[in-house]
Motif scaffolding. Structure first.
Motif, mmCIF file in Angstrom:
data_model
loop_
_atom_site.group_PDB
_atom_site.id
_atom_site.type_symbol
_atom_site.label_atom_id
_atom_site.label_comp_id
_atom_site.label_asym_id
_atom_site.label_seq_id
_atom_site.Cartn_x
_atom_site.Cartn_y
_atom_site.Cartn_z
ATOM 1 N N VAL A 88 5.444 5.246 13.873
ATOM 2 C CA VAL A 88 4.646 6.167 14.297
ATOM 3 C C VAL A 88 5.357 7.428 14.307
ATOM 4 C CG1 VAL A 88 3.636 7.162 16.427
ATOM 5 C CG2 VAL A 88 3.846 4.604 16.180
ATOM 6 N N GLU A 89 6.773 7.918 14.406
ATOM 7 C CA GLU A 89 7.116 9.078 14.197
ATOM 8 C C GLU A 89 7.118 9.631 12.752
ATOM 9 O OE1 GLU A 89 11.838 11.165 14.833
ATOM 10 O OE2 GLU A 89 11.490 9.067 14.413
ATOM 11 N N MET A 90 7.396 8.469 11.737
ATOM 12 C CA MET A 90 7.299 8.355 10.565
ATOM 13 C C MET A 90 5.945 9.350 9.849
ATOM 14 S SD MET A 90 8.146 6.067 7.345
ATOM 15 C CE MET A 90 6.405 5.182 7.614
ATOM 16 N N VAL A 91 4.946 8.662 10.516
ATOM 17 C CA VAL A 91 3.559 8.928 9.896
ATOM 18 C C VAL A 91 3.258 10.414 10.619
ATOM 19 C CG1 VAL A 91 1.142 8.485 10.292
ATOM 20 C CG2 VAL A 91 2.793 6.466 9.961
ATOM 21 N N ILE A 92 3.595 10.767 11.921
ATOM 22 C CA ILE A 92 3.523 12.053 12.511
ATOM 23 C C ILE A 92 4.316 13.261 11.481
ATOM 24 C CG2 ILE A 92 3.842 13.411 14.138
ATOM 25 C CD1 ILE A 92 3.357 11.213 16.283
ATOM 26 N N LEU A 126 6.789 14.801 -1.513
ATOM 27 C CA LEU A 126 7.722 15.445 -0.840
ATOM 28 C C LEU A 126 7.821 15.272 0.760
ATOM 29 C CD1 LEU A 126 8.287 18.790 -2.849
ATOM 30 C CD2 LEU A 126 9.664 16.398 -3.089
ATOM 31 N N GLY A 127 6.503 15.425 1.464
ATOM 32 C CA GLY A 127 6.306 15.329 2.608
ATOM 33 C C GLY A 127 6.578 13.932 3.087
ATOM 34 N N VAL A 128 6.236 12.723 2.440
ATOM 35 C CA VAL A 128 6.075 11.356 2.804
ATOM 36 C C VAL A 128 7.680 11.041 2.639
ATOM 37 C CG1 VAL A 128 5.683 8.961 2.191
ATOM 38 C CG2 VAL A 128 3.774 10.710 2.164
ATOM 39 N N ILE A 129 8.390 11.368 1.435
ATOM 40 C CA ILE A 129 9.788 11.025 1.240
ATOM 41 C C ILE A 129 10.825 11.739 2.311
ATOM 42 C CG2 ILE A 129 11.938 11.530 -0.368
ATOM 43 C CD1 ILE A 129 9.940 11.299 -2.677
ATOM 44 N N GLY A 130 10.315 12.814 2.813
ATOM 45 C CA GLY A 130 10.991 13.504 3.813
ATOM 46 C C GLY A 130 10.900 12.915 5.176
ATOM 47 N N ALA A 131 9.619 12.315 5.509
ATOM 48 C CA ALA A 131 9.455 11.619 6.682
ATOM 49 C C ALA A 131 10.289 10.156 6.691
ATOM 50 C CB ALA A 131 7.941 11.182 6.599
ATOM 51 N N ILE A 132 10.360 9.747 5.463
ATOM 52 C CA ILE A 132 11.231 8.365 5.263
ATOM 53 C C ILE A 132 12.584 8.608 5.571
ATOM 54 C CG2 ILE A 132 11.932 6.656 3.588
ATOM 55 C CD1 ILE A 132 9.045 6.716 2.436
ATOM 56 N N ASN A 141 11.975 17.315 20.179
ATOM 57 C CA ASN A 141 11.603 17.508 21.616
ATOM 58 C C ASN A 141 10.229 17.093 21.945
ATOM 59 O OD1 ASN A 141 14.025 19.626 22.341
ATOM 60 N ND2 ASN A 141 13.428 20.259 20.373
ATOM 61 N N ILE A 142 9.390 16.410 21.271
ATOM 62 C CA ILE A 142 8.213 16.313 21.798
ATOM 63 C C ILE A 142 8.086 14.766 21.285
ATOM 64 C CG2 ILE A 142 5.649 16.465 21.650
ATOM 65 C CD1 ILE A 142 6.181 19.318 21.277
ATOM 66 N N VAL A 143 7.985 14.535 19.822
ATOM 67 C CA VAL A 143 7.616 13.281 19.263
ATOM 68 C C VAL A 143 8.818 12.193 19.408
ATOM 69 C CG1 VAL A 143 7.005 12.151 17.031
ATOM 70 C CG2 VAL A 143 6.195 14.470 17.371
ATOM 71 N N PHE A 144 9.937 12.396 19.080
ATOM 72 C CA PHE A 144 10.949 11.518 19.003
ATOM 73 C C PHE A 144 11.239 11.187 20.519
ATOM 74 C CE2 PHE A 144 15.516 10.077 19.096
ATOM 75 C CZ PHE A 144 15.486 9.205 17.828
ATOM 76 N N PRO A 145 11.443 11.862 21.595
ATOM 77 C CA PRO A 145 11.891 11.594 22.813
ATOM 78 C C PRO A 145 10.346 10.405 23.341
ATOM 79 C CG PRO A 145 12.148 13.789 22.871
ATOM 80 C CD PRO A 145 11.480 13.452 21.548
ATOM 81 N N ALA A 162 0.730 -1.190 -0.015
ATOM 82 C CA ALA A 162 0.033 0.008 0.030
ATOM 83 C C ALA A 162 0.928 1.280 0.077
ATOM 84 C CB ALA A 162 -0.981 -0.022 1.253
ATOM 85 N N LEU A 163 1.949 1.096 0.877
ATOM 86 C CA LEU A 163 2.788 2.350 0.715
ATOM 87 C C LEU A 163 3.589 2.744 -0.484
ATOM 88 C CD1 LEU A 163 4.422 4.573 2.269
ATOM 89 C CD2 LEU A 163 6.029 2.958 3.079
ATOM 90 N N PHE A 164 3.950 1.592 -1.244
ATOM 91 C CA PHE A 164 4.620 1.670 -2.509
ATOM 92 C C PHE A 164 3.613 2.038 -3.647
ATOM 93 C CE2 PHE A 164 8.054 -0.532 -0.659
ATOM 94 C CZ PHE A 164 9.349 -0.101 -1.174
ATOM 95 N N TYR A 165 2.422 1.618 -3.396
ATOM 96 C CA TYR A 165 1.664 1.995 -4.186
ATOM 97 C C TYR A 165 1.072 3.443 -4.447
ATOM 98 C CZ TYR A 165 -3.122 2.627 -6.833
ATOM 99 O OH TYR A 165 -4.006 2.995 -7.453
#
Length: 374
Positions: free
Chosen positions: A207-211, A231-237, A283-287, A80-83
């Motif tokens: 979870v961090e990648m989705v956020i 671009l947003g998804v590639i940046g998250a990956i 400072n919020i999501v990753f920790p 689904a992600l690759f599609y």
């Protein structure tokens, strides 16, 4: 009769043996890349799917069927992600000729500006760019080769994952039988903490990648950048790569805005938005979802990601941090290796060993104080 005193080898001899062992291990890992990389990914995937598989088994589902269902669900999510990415890339390719034309015009303007400001002839600029491209061909070829190699062994991942889940009990019993009975409890603790750390790290990273993908895409859409979702998804990956991925992630939308828009207000907006997103992430999501579970300091994270890239390419960059997290768990449980575990961690002491209670002591006095403290 007094017991024989254990022979103490000089430091230079021990250091030489350790260095030789590391060189030999690195050579073996490099030579067996095509075998070890998919096996390593399969190991992490198997640990991630193990809770779901166990839950299905408790629901009276046969173990083989439970493993197949778990792997099938994982494959559905990946497909689904690759599609989704492929549909976005297809839309991007439709406007590629227009983007290419705008990029050529922008390159001409930059070339004229350099000639006006610095007096560098256009031919020299072209020659410099050509030289840079020639020098980067080897690196690009290595990266493409790594990607193709990874795609070539992707079909082995389900097989390896199935085998690891199916023979899980056999593998665990091997670790227990290899060590003495006195160390059974310690081995159980190491295996349990390793499993929990990898599960927490991978789940937290997803979870961090989705956020971050949602935040990136929303910011780019507000700024009017084309292909904001892609671009947003590639940046998250890319953000999954500690520190290095974030730099590459911000460069892509800036390049897109430069090619598709006039002026520089959008680029400044992208930089500001991504800095805010990085602040929220760091400072919020990753920790909360990742770093609490894997306590690796920033210096080690950067070095190990670069070493992973040098050894296994892109795959090594993704595998390096969880691999070091496993090493830290093992080091923390073995007395002689605890200093190495502390070095990998992110707990910074306020004072070093040679400075206790605000005074300086000689080596013997420091050792005496440490013995009394222990």
């Amino acid at each position: 009769m007094p017991a024989a005193k254990e022979k103490e080898y000089p430091f230079y001899l021990k250091a030489t043996v350790i260095l030789f062992g590391l060189v030999l291990l690195t050579y073996i890992m490099s030579a067996l890349t095509d075998i070890l990389v998919p096996l390593a990914f399969a190991g992490f995937i198997a640990i991630l799917l193990n809770p779901l598989c166990n839950r299905l088994v408790r629901l009276k589902v046969p173990r083989v069927l439970a493993i197949l269902i778990s792997i099938l669900l994982a494959l559905v999510l990946v497909v689904a992600l690759f599609y989704f990415l492929s549909t976005q890339i297809a839309q991007f390719s439709q406007s590629f000729p227009a983007l290419k034309q705008k990029f050529e015009a922008l390159s001409h303007d930059v070339s004229q500006w350099i000639y006006t400001k610095f007096g560098v002839e256009t031919e020299k600029q072209v020659g410099f760019v050509k030289k840079v491209l020639d020098n980067s061909q080897a690196m690009l070829g290595h990266t493409v080769g790594t990607v193709l190699s990874t795609l070539g062994v992707v079909f082995l991942l389900p097989v390896y994952t199935f085998m690891l889940l199916f023979y899980k009990t056999l593998i665990l019993n091997f670790f227990f039988e290899v060590f003495k009975e006195d160390n059974t409890r310690r081995v159980a603790e190491i295996l349990q903490e390793t499993k929990n750390a990898i599960q927490s790290y991978i789940v937290g990273l997803l979870v961090e990648m989705v956020i971050v993908a949602v935040l990136n895409s929303t910011a780019l859409m507000i700024l009017g950048v084309k292909y904001a979702i892609l671009l947003g998804v590639i940046g998250a990956i890319l953000n999954m790569l500690p520190y290095i991925g974030g730099i590459i992630a911000i460069a892509l939308p800036i390049l897109m805005a430069t090619v598709t828009k006039d002026g520089y207000s959008t680029q400044l907006g992208i930089i500001a938005a991504y800095l805010i997103i990085q602040f929220i992430d760091n400072n919020i999501v990753f920790p909360r979802v990742v770093s609490v579970k894997v306590q690796i300091n920033a210096l080690v994270s950067i070095v190990i990601v670069l070493l992973g890239n040098a050894l296994w390419g892109i795959s090594g960059m993704f595998l390096s941090v969880p691999f070091v997290a496993v090493l830290k768990i093992i080091f923390d449980r073995i007395d002689d290796l605890q200093p190495w575990g502390k070095l990998l961690g992110d707990t910074v002491p306020t004072r070093h060993m040679g400075q206790l209670w605000g005074k300086r002591y000689d080596k013997n006095e420091v050792n005496e104080n440490l013995k009394k403290k222990n």
